[in-house]
Enzyme design. Structure first.
Site, PDB file in Angstrom:
ATOM      1  N   LYS A 173       0.871  -1.177   0.000  1.00 27.95           N
ATOM      2  CA  LYS A 173       0.000   0.000   0.000  1.00 27.95           C
ATOM      3  C   LYS A 173       0.905   1.224   0.000  1.00 27.95           C
ATOM      4  CE  LYS A 173      -1.647   3.184   2.567  1.00 27.95           C
ATOM      5  NZ  LYS A 173      -1.895   4.244   1.609  1.00 27.95           N
ATOM      6  N   GLU A 248      10.177   1.943  10.434  1.00 23.17           N
ATOM      7  CA  GLU A 248      11.165   3.020  10.313  1.00 23.17           C
ATOM      8  C   GLU A 248      10.401   4.328  10.424  1.00 23.17           C
ATOM      9  OE1 GLU A 248      14.247   2.734  10.483  1.00 23.17           O
ATOM     10  OE2 GLU A 248      14.405   0.587  10.104  1.00 23.17           O
ATOM     11  N   CYS A 282      13.754  11.326   6.631  1.00 13.92           N
ATOM     12  CA  CYS A 282      13.851  10.987   8.054  1.00 13.92           C
ATOM     13  C   CYS A 282      15.287  11.162   8.535  1.00 13.92           C
ATOM     14  CB  CYS A 282      13.340   9.586   8.323  1.00 13.92           C
ATOM     15  SG  CYS A 282      14.162   8.348   7.365  1.00 13.92           S
ATOM     16  N   GLU A 383       9.788  16.121  15.097  1.00 12.39           N
ATOM     17  CA  GLU A 383      10.173  16.054  13.678  1.00 12.39           C
ATOM     18  C   GLU A 383       9.304  17.032  12.881  1.00 12.39           C
ATOM     19  OE1 GLU A 383       9.293  12.423  11.336  1.00 12.39           O
ATOM     20  OE2 GLU A 383      11.364  12.579  10.655  1.00 12.39           O
TER      21      GLU A 383
HETATM   22  N1  LIG Z   1      10.221   8.300   8.472  1.00 19.03           N
HETATM   23  C1  LIG Z   1       9.900   8.803   7.326  1.00 19.03           C
HETATM   24  O1  LIG Z   1      10.602   8.608   6.386  1.00 19.03           O
HETATM   25  C2  LIG Z   1       8.647   9.548   7.176  1.00 19.03           C
HETATM   26  C3  LIG Z   1       8.148  10.293   8.217  1.00 19.03           C
HETATM   27  N2  LIG Z   1       7.005  10.980   8.041  1.00 19.03           N
HETATM   28  C4  LIG Z   1       6.537  11.819   9.166  1.00 19.03           C
HETATM   29  O2  LIG Z   1       5.139  11.715   9.259  1.00 19.03           O
HETATM   30  C5  LIG Z   1       4.516  12.988   9.127  1.00 19.03           C
HETATM   31  C6  LIG Z   1       3.181  12.829   8.440  1.00 19.03           C
HETATM   32  O3  LIG Z   1       3.330  12.276   7.132  1.00 19.03           O
HETATM   33  P1  LIG Z   1       2.266  11.228   6.607  1.00 19.03           P
HETATM   34  O4  LIG Z   1       2.394  11.023   5.169  1.00 19.03           O
HETATM   35  O5  LIG Z   1       0.910  11.625   7.098  1.00 19.03           O
HETATM   36  O6  LIG Z   1       2.759   9.880   7.339  1.00 19.03           O
HETATM   37  P2  LIG Z   1       1.931   8.607   7.684  1.00 19.03           P
HETATM   38  O7  LIG Z   1       2.663   7.839   8.706  1.00 19.03           O
HETATM   39  O8  LIG Z   1       0.514   8.960   7.942  1.00 19.03           O
HETATM   40  O9  LIG Z   1       1.925   7.799   6.288  1.00 19.03           O
HETATM   41  C7  LIG Z   1       2.847   6.798   5.929  1.00 19.03           C
HETATM   42  C8  LIG Z   1       2.092   5.622   5.307  1.00 19.03           C
HETATM   43  O10 LIG Z   1       1.222   5.045   6.282  1.00 19.03           O
HETATM   44  C9  LIG Z   1      -0.125   5.024   5.806  1.00 19.03           C
HETATM   45  N3  LIG Z   1      -1.044   5.144   6.919  1.00 19.03           N
HETATM   46  C10 LIG Z   1      -1.662   6.264   7.399  1.00 19.03           C
HETATM   47  N4  LIG Z   1      -2.464   5.949   8.446  1.00 19.03           N
HETATM   48  C11 LIG Z   1      -2.350   4.617   8.635  1.00 19.03           C
HETATM   49  C12 LIG Z   1      -2.924   3.700   9.568  1.00 19.03           C
HETATM   50  N5  LIG Z   1      -3.784   4.098  10.513  1.00 19.03           N
HETATM   51  N6  LIG Z   1      -2.571   2.403   9.486  1.00 19.03           N
HETATM   52  C13 LIG Z   1      -1.697   1.966   8.556  1.00 19.03           C
HETATM   53  N7  LIG Z   1      -1.143   2.787   7.625  1.00 19.03           N
HETATM   54  C14 LIG Z   1      -1.446   4.106   7.675  1.00 19.03           C
HETATM   55  C15 LIG Z   1      -0.164   6.179   4.834  1.00 19.03           C
HETATM   56  O11 LIG Z   1      -1.259   6.081   3.954  1.00 19.03           O
HETATM   57  P3  LIG Z   1      -1.878   7.427   3.260  1.00 19.03           P
HETATM   58  O12 LIG Z   1      -0.812   7.975   2.407  1.00 19.03           O
HETATM   59  O13 LIG Z   1      -3.020   6.892   2.502  1.00 19.03           O
HETATM   60  O14 LIG Z   1      -2.259   8.323   4.391  1.00 19.03           O
HETATM   61  C16 LIG Z   1       1.188   6.023   4.144  1.00 19.03           C
HETATM   62  O15 LIG Z   1       1.136   4.981   3.213  1.00 19.03           O
HETATM   63  C17 LIG Z   1       5.547  13.808   8.384  1.00 19.03           C
HETATM   64  O16 LIG Z   1       5.389  15.157   8.641  1.00 19.03           O
HETATM   65  C18 LIG Z   1       6.833  13.273   8.947  1.00 19.03           C
HETATM   66  O17 LIG Z   1       7.108  13.870  10.182  1.00 19.03           O
HETATM   67  C19 LIG Z   1       6.320  10.930   6.865  1.00 19.03           C
HETATM   68  C20 LIG Z   1       6.763  10.220   5.810  1.00 19.03           C
HETATM   69  C21 LIG Z   1       8.000   9.481   5.876  1.00 19.03           C
HETATM   70  O1  LIG Z   2      18.203   9.455   3.336  1.00 23.14           O
HETATM   71  C1  LIG Z   2      17.779   8.550   2.631  1.00 23.14           C
HETATM   72  O2  LIG Z   2      18.277   8.271   1.569  1.00 23.14           O
HETATM   73  C2  LIG Z   2      16.617   7.715   3.075  1.00 23.14           C
HETATM   74  C3  LIG Z   2      15.855   8.379   4.135  1.00 23.14           C
HETATM   75  C4  LIG Z   2      14.606   7.689   4.464  1.00 23.14           C
HETATM   76  O3  LIG Z   2      14.532   6.497   4.529  1.00 23.14           O
HETATM   77  C5  LIG Z   2      13.410   8.456   4.702  1.00 23.14           C
HETATM   78  O4  LIG Z   2      13.460   9.667   4.744  1.00 23.14           O
HETATM   79  O5  LIG Z   2      12.345   7.843   4.862  1.00 23.14           O
END
Ligand SMILES: NC(=O)C1=CN([C@@H]2O[C@H](COP(=O)(O)OP(=O)(O)OC[C@H]3O[C@@H](n4cnc5c(N)ncnc54)[C@H](OP(=O)(O)O)[C@@H]3O)[C@@H](O)[C@H]2O)C=CC1
Ligand SMILES: O=C(O)CCC(=O)C(=O)O
Length: 481
Positions: A173, A248, A282, A383
């Site tokens: 997904k 992660e 991240c 974050e």
């Molecule tokens: N560690 C990282 O690399 C990342 C961190 N983030 C952090 O998260 C914040 C919000 O970003 P956001 O995109 O909303 O991140 P989310 O954690 O909401 O989304 C990541 C994935 O999880 C899905 N998801 C959302 N809700 C659920 C749930 N209840 N159960 C299972 N899966 C779910 C999302 O689907 P859908 O897209 O349909 O909502 C997407 O595919 C950012 O501002 C950042 O701080 C975000 C992205 C990457």
């Molecule tokens: O820095 C990268 O190349 C990967 C970082 C990462 O995994 C993320 O932001 O979710």
């Protein structure tokens, strides 16, 4: 306008409910395309297809599974421009970055294709001299993969490639915001002719499809990258039904600029770590810990470098930083900037939404630098996932190490220093899964373990050889004639 549907049992299928969602280009607000908004029943069908495919796939030789991955790699390489351009349109990353990420996806596939020829167990001496004892790694079965929008090619591939090479089948997904890029990647798996049901993709909301995957008894393991909040929910759901999980999540990554640092290199690493991809990594640098004696000199250079950042539509030549990935992401970033001001941090640079002709339709935020930040402030603890940095002064390295560790996260950390003793102390003292010396906090190599300490991850590691730990179970076999 094209609608991108689900991929189930080797076919593209619209969601049962027929609902779709528009995907918006964050640089222009134009609609890039539509993707299916799926239901629990679509997910059931995908899991069913993956379950039916799992035995046949697991029985192929590793090298044969590897051959499929090599084919997918070649197809993505041939379609690199198209995939990268779609990524830039969907989430705003500059085209050179999007191309680099897509090429990285190709390299990851080739790396794991080779893994099909490597060992999947060990012989362990038994206390019975007439017996043979060995371990054999076996696939989990159907693996559920939930991915974010910030690396819409690399993250799905660094989860799918190891899942597949070790004999699992996959239901993915992808993030709703980047579902078209995901569909194009999945189309490359389709073109490579993988047996039907081995890879399936279901698009739709996190709360329906993502949560549905976590609670689905047909899914043996869940690998997730995304926010801290959702990651914790996934962990609890998985534990409840005994599924394996891997998370992660966030980072609040520090860079320490020691008194003896090469300031030009430190500025270059800070700018790149903090502002590339609009800070939406991240591993992005978000806290800059600077020795008080060199702070003014460092900040002066940082301001000069920040002024020369060219912001704009990532498809245009020469643009270095694109928009935030969505309006809501931009609003989150702007709200943190307001919090920083209210908390009493000194706004040195930026801090605004960018306005004016070409920016009016997009979700642009200026690179933003806060100075004199206190480690207890929200902008130093949470974050932000945007182009915002917090400069925090320190007086000695002990204090710097304490500040570096003063957060719930522990993903990446770096130090700029010429002193080998300081480097060694930093390696030992910092609580981070990625420890970087005279290099920016961002920067991940596909052949090395990737993951964090504390709240940044479920303490497992992705990528490189480490991926085998999540995507397989160990059987200990005892054979006596
Ligand atoms: N560690 C990282 O690399 C990342 C961190 N983030 C952090 O998260 C914040 C919000 O970003 P956001 O995109 O909303 O991140 P989310 O954690 O909401 O989304 C990541 C994935 O999880 C899905 N998801 C959302 N809700 C659920 C749930 N209840 N159960 C299972 N899966 C779910 C999302 O689907 P859908 O897209 O349909 O909502 C997407 O595919 C950012 O501002 C950042 O701080 C975000 C992205 C990457
Ligand atoms: O820095 C990268 O190349 C990967 C970082 C990462 O995994 C993320 O932001 O979710």
């Amino acid at each position: 306008m094209k609608t991108y549907s689900n991929y189930i049992a080797g076919e593209w299928k619209d969601s049962i409910a027929g609902e779709t969602r528009e995907i918006i280009n964050p640089a222009t607000s134009e609609v890039v395309g539509k993707s299916s908004v799926s239901t629990a029943e679509d997910l059931n069908r995908a899991v069913q297809a993956a379950s039916e495919a799992k035995f046949g796939w697991s029985q192929l030789a590793g090298a044969a599974r590897g051959d499929y991955l090599y084919k997918v790699a070649n197809i993505i390489e041939a379609r690199l421009e198209e995939i990268a351009e779609t990524m830039t349109r969907e989430m705003g990353k500059t085209l050179p970055e999007a191309k680099g990420e897509t090429a990285r996806g190709v390299a990851i596939l080739r790396y794991y294709a080779g893994e099909g020829m490597r060992k999947v167990g060990d012989v362990i001496p038994s206390s019975d001299s007439e017996a043979l004892m060995f371990t054999k790694r076996v696939p989990l079965g159907v693996v559920g993969i939930i991915t974010p929008w910030n690396f819409p090619v690399a993250i799905p591939i660094w989860k799918m490639a190891p899942a597949l090479i070790y004999g699992n089948t996959v239901v993915i997904k992808p993030a709703s915001e980047t579902a078209i890029t995901a569909a194009k990647v999945i189309d490359c798996f389709h073109e490579a002719g993988l047996p039907k049901g081995v890879v399936n993709m279901v698009t739709g909301s996190g709360s329906v499809i993502g949560d549905g995957m976590v609670n689905h008894r047909g899914i043996a393991g869940i690998s997730f990258t995304g926010s801290d909040v959702v990651g914790k929910q996934i962990a609890m759901g998985a534990v409840e039904r005994g599924a394996k999980f891997q998370l992660e999540m966030g980072g609040k990554n520090p860079v320490i600029i020691a008194e003896d640092a090469d300031l030009d290199k430190a500025v270059e690493g800070t700018i790149s770590g903090a502002f590339r991809s609009t800070g939406q990594k991240c591993t992005a640098t978000s806290r800059v810990l600077v020795h008080r004696n060199i702070k003014q000199a460092f900040v002066d250079k940082l301001l000069t470098a920040s002024q020369s950042i060219k912001i704009g539509n990532g498809l245009e030549d020469g643009v270095w930083m694109g928009p935030c990935s969505s309006e809501s992401q931009m609003e989150t970033v702007l709200s943190y900037i307001e919090k920083g001001k209210k908390e009493g941090a000194k706004l040195l640079f930026g801090g605004n939404r960018l306005r004016g002709s070409e920016f009016d339709q997009g979700f642009y935020v200026e690179p933003t630098i806060f100075d004199e930040v206190d480690s207890k402030m929200q902008i130093a603890q949470e974050e932000i996932f945007g182009p915002v940095i917090a400069v925090i002064p320190f007086d000695n390295l002990e204090e710097a190490f304490e500040l570096a560790n003063d957060t719930q996260f522990g993903l990446s950390a770096s130090i700029y220093t010429e002193n080998v003793g300081a480097m060694l102390k930093f390696i030992d003292r910092v609580d981070a899964g990625l420890v970087r010396i005279n290099a920016e906090t961002a920067g991940v190599e596909l052949q090395a373990p990737f993951g964090g300490m504390k709240s940044s991850s479920s303490h497992s590691r992705e990528q490189g050889e480490a991926a085998i730990e999540f995507y397989t179970s160990i059987k200990t076999v005892f054979v006596k004639g």
